[in-house]
Design an enzyme around this catalytic site. Sequence first.
Site, PDB file in Angstrom:
ATOM      1  N   MET A 119      18.589 -18.590 -53.310  1.00 21.74           N
ATOM      2  CA  MET A 119      18.864 -18.827 -51.891  1.00 21.74           C
ATOM      3  C   MET A 119      20.335 -18.599 -51.601  1.00 21.74           C
ATOM      4  O   MET A 119      21.181 -19.216 -52.225  1.00 21.74           O
ATOM      5  CB  MET A 119      18.512 -20.279 -51.551  1.00 21.74           C
ATOM      6  CG  MET A 119      17.249 -20.347 -50.741  1.00 21.74           C
ATOM      7  SD  MET A 119      16.748 -21.951 -50.224  1.00 21.74           S
ATOM      8  CE  MET A 119      18.151 -22.748 -49.711  1.00 21.74           C
ATOM      9  N   HIS A 120      20.615 -17.686 -50.683  1.00 22.07           N
ATOM     10  CA  HIS A 120      22.018 -17.459 -50.338  1.00 22.07           C
ATOM     11  C   HIS A 120      22.229 -17.074 -48.878  1.00 22.07           C
ATOM     12  O   HIS A 120      23.362 -16.934 -48.432  1.00 22.07           O
ATOM     13  CB  HIS A 120      22.609 -16.366 -51.236  1.00 22.07           C
ATOM     14  CG  HIS A 120      22.097 -15.001 -50.910  1.00 22.07           C
ATOM     15  ND1 HIS A 120      20.871 -14.561 -51.337  1.00 22.07           N
ATOM     16  CD2 HIS A 120      22.636 -13.998 -50.182  1.00 22.07           C
ATOM     17  CE1 HIS A 120      20.683 -13.332 -50.889  1.00 22.07           C
ATOM     18  NE2 HIS A 120      21.724 -12.962 -50.183  1.00 22.07           N
ATOM     19  N   ARG A 121      21.132 -16.870 -48.105  1.00 25.24           N
ATOM     20  CA  ARG A 121      21.285 -16.443 -46.706  1.00 25.24           C
ATOM     21  C   ARG A 121      22.025 -17.518 -45.904  1.00 25.24           C
ATOM     22  O   ARG A 121      21.647 -18.704 -45.989  1.00 25.24           O
ATOM     23  CB  ARG A 121      19.920 -16.276 -46.037  1.00 25.24           C
ATOM     24  CG  ARG A 121      19.100 -15.200 -46.597  1.00 25.24           C
ATOM     25  CD  ARG A 121      19.241 -13.881 -45.878  1.00 25.24           C
ATOM     26  NE  ARG A 121      18.666 -12.891 -46.771  1.00 25.24           N
ATOM     27  CZ  ARG A 121      19.216 -11.738 -47.074  1.00 25.24           C
ATOM     28  NH1 ARG A 121      20.346 -11.379 -46.519  1.00 25.24           N
ATOM     29  NH2 ARG A 121      18.628 -10.917 -47.902  1.00 25.24           N
ATOM     30  N   ARG A 129      28.122 -18.801 -52.591  1.00 28.81           N
ATOM     31  CA  ARG A 129      28.071 -19.369 -51.236  1.00 28.81           C
ATOM     32  C   ARG A 129      27.263 -20.671 -51.220  1.00 28.81           C
ATOM     33  O   ARG A 129      27.642 -21.656 -50.593  1.00 28.81           O
ATOM     34  CB  ARG A 129      27.426 -18.359 -50.279  1.00 28.81           C
ATOM     35  CG  ARG A 129      27.221 -18.909 -48.879  1.00 28.81           C
ATOM     36  CD  ARG A 129      26.272 -18.025 -48.086  1.00 28.81           C
ATOM     37  NE  ARG A 129      26.896 -16.811 -47.587  1.00 28.81           N
ATOM     38  CZ  ARG A 129      27.621 -16.726 -46.455  1.00 28.81           C
ATOM     39  NH1 ARG A 129      27.822 -17.793 -45.724  1.00 28.81           N
ATOM     40  NH2 ARG A 129      28.129 -15.588 -46.062  1.00 28.81           N
ATOM     41  N   ASP A 136      15.119 -16.090 -50.658  1.00 35.03           N
ATOM     42  CA  ASP A 136      15.423 -15.523 -49.344  1.00 35.03           C
ATOM     43  C   ASP A 136      16.091 -14.156 -49.490  1.00 35.03           C
ATOM     44  O   ASP A 136      16.662 -13.621 -48.544  1.00 35.03           O
ATOM     45  CB  ASP A 136      16.272 -16.492 -48.501  1.00 35.03           C
ATOM     46  CG  ASP A 136      17.636 -16.800 -49.113  1.00 35.03           C
ATOM     47  OD1 ASP A 136      18.014 -16.169 -50.116  1.00 35.03           O
ATOM     48  OD2 ASP A 136      18.328 -17.688 -48.568  1.00 35.03           O
TER      49      ASP A 136
END
Length: 374
Positions: free
Chosen positions: A212-214, A250, A294
Amino acid sequence: MKKILSVVGARPNFMKMAPIHKQLLKHKSRVKHKIVHTGQHYDKKMSDVFFKELELPKPDIYLGVGSRSHAEQKAHIMMEFEKVVLKEKPDLVLVYGDINSTSAASIVCAKILNDKGAPIPVAHVESGLRSFDRTMPEEINRMITDTLADYLFVTEPAGIRNLKKEGIKDSKVFFTGNTMIDSLKFYLKKIGKSGILKELCVSEKNYTLVTMHRPSNVDSKENLNKTLSIFKSINKINPELDIVFPIHPRTIKMLEKFKLKSSFDEIKNLIITEPLGYIDFLKLVSEAKFILTDSGGIQEETTYLKVPCLTLRENTERPVTSEIGTNVICGLNEKLIISKIKEIESGKFKKGKIPKLWDGNAAERIVKIILKKV
Ligand code: UD1
């Protein structure tokens, strides 16, 4: 001798370029291929490891732009890449995917005229994808790049339809397949030999892999809490199932910012790791019971490997993966995710097919076309 520059900047670009580089090397008496790395991703684990594992040479030119706001990052890439284009005078510039480096390089080329008084030709690898969600920075990058590109290499049928609707001439569009799958197919044997499962003490088909990084998911405390709740439910459905979570820089920053790191650490069976290299990561993908992600590219890799993929987004720009592949678009809808996990656990989940032209030969087709054009 013709000169081609490839512009790459972030993790998902590298495996899309690697097979094209290998194909172009076969024609080195005719074309010189130079790699320009913008430095959008600069950590060893986000960049260097991929060059090493994909057997890519060190970039010929490194712009070193690093992380900044989107406007600053693109502006820096444009300022630095303009100097490169003026000095190198390329016959063609190849750009990949949908990251900030991709659109920034395309704009630079459109504004520099070559000896024939025409803009520097640009070829876009992975063209035509649209999520129709303009809050995604990638969607803006895709639209800009496709508007400016001279040759558009498409990975799936939706790409051709989207470009047609946007009025792009058919003669510029080529359905060539997926170079990310070329890399995957090429390295399958090596991937099979990775010792990452042993290293993480997990066993085949007894863990889920999460990425997950969005910004839409990780820059929001509410959405990170939803993820936490999903992890807790997974623990309840199958207390034996490990959750492997290689974490993007992030995401870790956001967990710390919202003071949620300790809540994640308390989740039973959760294994948080640093970002992983290409070979280890794909080994984890190939042996996972299912994936929660994602990412864009992982939706494609799971479809090729026929591993169930629950996409933690409201839409996808890669519809073929959900139409015929193993992908289901779930957003952060916990109810839907749980029902899909139950289908997977009971063996009722869809099996999936491999999309057309995802056969390991996309780069060969692309290079054949390029060589006719330069
Ligand atoms: C970028 C791409 C995204 C792609 C993703 C893969 C854009 C708009 N987004 O997002 O499409 O899916 O790469 O990872 O181009 N950071 C580090 N080290 C690094 C790189 C980043 O610590 O090597 C941190 C920085 O604090 C940065 C943050 O991660 O602010 C985000 O990096 P950035 O390059 O802006 O975008 P990604 O979220 O990685």
